[in-house]
Design an enzyme around this catalytic site. Structure first.
Site, PDB file in Angstrom:
ATOM      1  N   HIS A 195      -6.257   0.036   4.732  1.00 28.91           N
ATOM      2  CA  HIS A 195      -6.458   0.605   6.066  1.00 28.91           C
ATOM      3  C   HIS A 195      -7.447  -0.253   6.871  1.00 28.91           C
ATOM      4  O   HIS A 195      -7.056  -1.191   7.531  1.00 28.91           O
ATOM      5  CB  HIS A 195      -6.898   2.069   5.999  1.00 28.91           C
ATOM      6  CG  HIS A 195      -5.955   2.939   5.239  1.00 28.91           C
ATOM      7  ND1 HIS A 195      -4.724   3.316   5.743  1.00 28.91           N
ATOM      8  CD2 HIS A 195      -6.040   3.503   4.010  1.00 28.91           C
ATOM      9  CE1 HIS A 195      -4.100   4.075   4.848  1.00 28.91           C
ATOM     10  NE2 HIS A 195      -4.877   4.196   3.786  1.00 28.91           N
ATOM     11  N   GLU A 212     -11.157   3.650   6.931  1.00 31.19           N
ATOM     12  CA  GLU A 212      -9.984   4.426   7.369  1.00 31.19           C
ATOM     13  C   GLU A 212     -10.464   5.525   8.306  1.00 31.19           C
ATOM     14  O   GLU A 212     -10.369   5.407   9.521  1.00 31.19           O
ATOM     15  CB  GLU A 212      -9.246   5.009   6.159  1.00 31.19           C
ATOM     16  CG  GLU A 212      -8.001   5.797   6.538  1.00 31.19           C
ATOM     17  CD  GLU A 212      -7.286   6.404   5.341  1.00 31.19           C
ATOM     18  OE1 GLU A 212      -6.206   6.987   5.550  1.00 31.19           O
ATOM     19  OE2 GLU A 212      -7.781   6.301   4.199  1.00 31.19           O
ATOM     20  N   HIS A 243       0.840  -1.202   0.000  1.00 31.59           N
ATOM     21  CA  HIS A 243       0.000   0.000   0.000  1.00 31.59           C
ATOM     22  C   HIS A 243       0.871   1.247   0.000  1.00 31.59           C
ATOM     23  O   HIS A 243       1.248   1.774   1.050  1.00 31.59           O
ATOM     24  CB  HIS A 243      -0.930   0.004   1.216  1.00 31.59           C
ATOM     25  CG  HIS A 243      -2.009   1.048   1.135  1.00 31.59           C
ATOM     26  ND1 HIS A 243      -3.351   0.741   1.062  1.00 31.59           N
ATOM     27  CD2 HIS A 243      -1.951   2.406   1.105  1.00 31.59           C
ATOM     28  CE1 HIS A 243      -4.057   1.853   0.996  1.00 31.59           C
ATOM     29  NE2 HIS A 243      -3.214   2.885   1.022  1.00 31.59           N
ATOM     30  N   HIS A 253      -9.923   1.061  -0.446  1.00 33.68           N
ATOM     31  CA  HIS A 253      -9.767   1.897   0.737  1.00 33.68           C
ATOM     32  C   HIS A 253     -11.110   1.929   1.473  1.00 33.68           C
ATOM     33  O   HIS A 253     -12.120   2.354   0.903  1.00 33.68           O
ATOM     34  CB  HIS A 253      -9.423   3.342   0.356  1.00 33.68           C
ATOM     35  CG  HIS A 253      -7.994   3.572  -0.029  1.00 33.68           C
ATOM     36  ND1 HIS A 253      -7.420   3.011  -1.142  1.00 33.68           N
ATOM     37  CD2 HIS A 253      -7.024   4.333   0.559  1.00 33.68           C
ATOM     38  CE1 HIS A 253      -6.158   3.416  -1.237  1.00 33.68           C
ATOM     39  NE2 HIS A 253      -5.889   4.218  -0.217  1.00 33.68           N
ATOM     40  N   ASP A 299       2.153   4.289   2.728  1.00 36.77           N
ATOM     41  CA  ASP A 299       1.073   5.114   2.188  1.00 36.77           C
ATOM     42  C   ASP A 299       1.599   6.240   1.298  1.00 36.77           C
ATOM     43  O   ASP A 299       1.539   6.140   0.079  1.00 36.77           O
ATOM     44  CB  ASP A 299       0.199   5.668   3.313  1.00 36.77           C
ATOM     45  CG  ASP A 299      -1.225   5.966   2.876  1.00 36.77           C
ATOM     46  OD1 ASP A 299      -1.574   5.631   1.727  1.00 36.77           O
ATOM     47  OD2 ASP A 299      -1.994   6.509   3.687  1.00 36.77           O
TER      48      ASP A 299
END
Length: 365
Positions: free
Chosen positions: A249, A228, A16, A225, A307
């Site tokens: 996440h 998160e 990621h 995603h 990230d």
């Protein structure tokens, strides 16, 4: 990307990381100067500041204290216009990405990005300052060329993931089409990124769901995603309606005991970004309250990732150090590296080699 002193982990895998969030800040400055493109920051009052030196640029885009995800994403407005719409610049950042990963001890990585954000053919380009002929498809070709060359030159394996953007469902059909077209060039999956969507309420999801269903039907891997900064229900929607194999996440899955138990039992893989999760406010500042600790203690399937290194000024080893500070043992971190290999969207041949290399370095896990 920085180098962490005393790095104990010589073979790393990252699943990621955003390509456009992993640009060298010095490259931004160099392209700005050589191409005559001023780096401009605009504050909330509309006041513009032109940035001409490294210290000022880093001060503007590096975030070291918790902020909103919206503010975090705003940093891209400063540096992306220097790269977007420029074929040579896009090739350069993708090639340098491979070198930076190799220097960080990353042997396999999946770099994700949205090609529309780097293109300049849209009626209203997202970041490019003027229209041109560098299409999203051209972006993918350019990135694939750069990653191919970088993989060879630095002896690593770099695949890519194409991202849909939650606020632009009209791009999603083209994204899945590009995933199919470039499947044999290392484009291994589709993703949905950007601001968290509102599960069950967001009409924009319809376009994304169609794209993910098409991806599923055509054997394209899926990661989303979710959970998160948004609610746990986003994770459920990603799994049930977007056919997600991995969750980007996903910290708030712990808010729903039933869903958390399901993910644990099904071995759903969570792409955890420790430092990012704290800076974006997704997780508490008190690192001892981070859901990663529970994931590790209860055997949840997860990997550790960076990230957006250009904003966080982190290397993967820094996130390993942070995990150590949370109480994770070196053995748990090594387990997460094996998890990453097994959950990767690599080819079977690539995965087999990765796992053998990991056993050679760390022993059986």
């Amino acid at each position: 990307m920085t180098t962490t002193p005393g790095d104990k982990f010589s073979y790393k895998i990252e699943l990621h990381i955003h390509l456009d969030g992993a640009i060298r800040s010095e490259t931004i400055l160099d392209i700005s100067k050589t191409k005559g493109r001023p780096i401009i920051s605009v504050d909330d009052d509309g006041q513009e500041t032109v940035i001409t030196d490294q210290e000022s640029l880093d001060k503007e885009i590096v975030i070291t204290t918790p902020c909103s995800l919206k503010l975090f994403l705003h940093a891209f407005n400063v540096f992306m216009p220097i790269i977007a719409g420029d074929r040579d610049a896009v090739f350069r950042i993708a090639y340098e990405f491979c070198e930076d990963c190799a220097k960080s001890g990353i042997r396999y990585v999946e770099a994700r990005y949205n090609p529309h954000l780097l293109a300049n053919t849209l009626d209203k380009p997202a970041y490019a300052r003027e229209r041109g002929d560098f299409s999203p498809r051209d972006v993918v070709i350019t990135v694939c060329d750069a990653l191919d060359k970088g993989s060879r030159d630095f002896n690593i394996t770099v695949n890519s993931i194409l991202c849909c953007m939650t606020h632009q469902p009209d791009w999603s059909a083209e994204i899945v089409s590009l995933c199919k077209e470039f499947k044999d060039r290392g484009v291994v999956a589709i993703d949905s990124a950007g601001q968290d969507f509102e599960p069950g309420k967001d009409p924009l999801l319809c376009g994304h769901k169609k794209a993910f269903k098409e991806a599923y039907d055509n054997g394209i891997h899926r990661t989303v995603h979710a959970g998160e900064n948004g609610p746990s229900e986003g994770v459920r929607e990603a799994l049930d309606h977007m056919y997600a194999e991995r969750i980007g996440h996903g910290y708030h899955v712990t808010d729903d005991p039933e869903l958390y138990s399901r993910c644990k039992e099904d071995g759903v893989h969570f792409e955890i970004c420790p430092l990012s999760s704290i800076i974006t406010g997704a997780c508490p500042e008190d690192i001892m309250k981070h859901p990663l600790i529970r994931f590790a203690d209860e055997g949840v399937n997860f990997s550790l990732n960076t990230d957006d290194p250009i904003i966080l000024n982190n290397a993967l080893a820094d996130d390993y150090v942070l995990a150590n500070k949370m109480g994770l043992s070196d053995e748990q971190i090594i387990n997460s590296i094996f998890n990453a290999a097994r959950a990767s969207f690599a080819t079977e041949e690539q995965k087999k080699k990765m796992l053998q290399d990991l056993v050679n370095v760390y022993g059986e896990h």
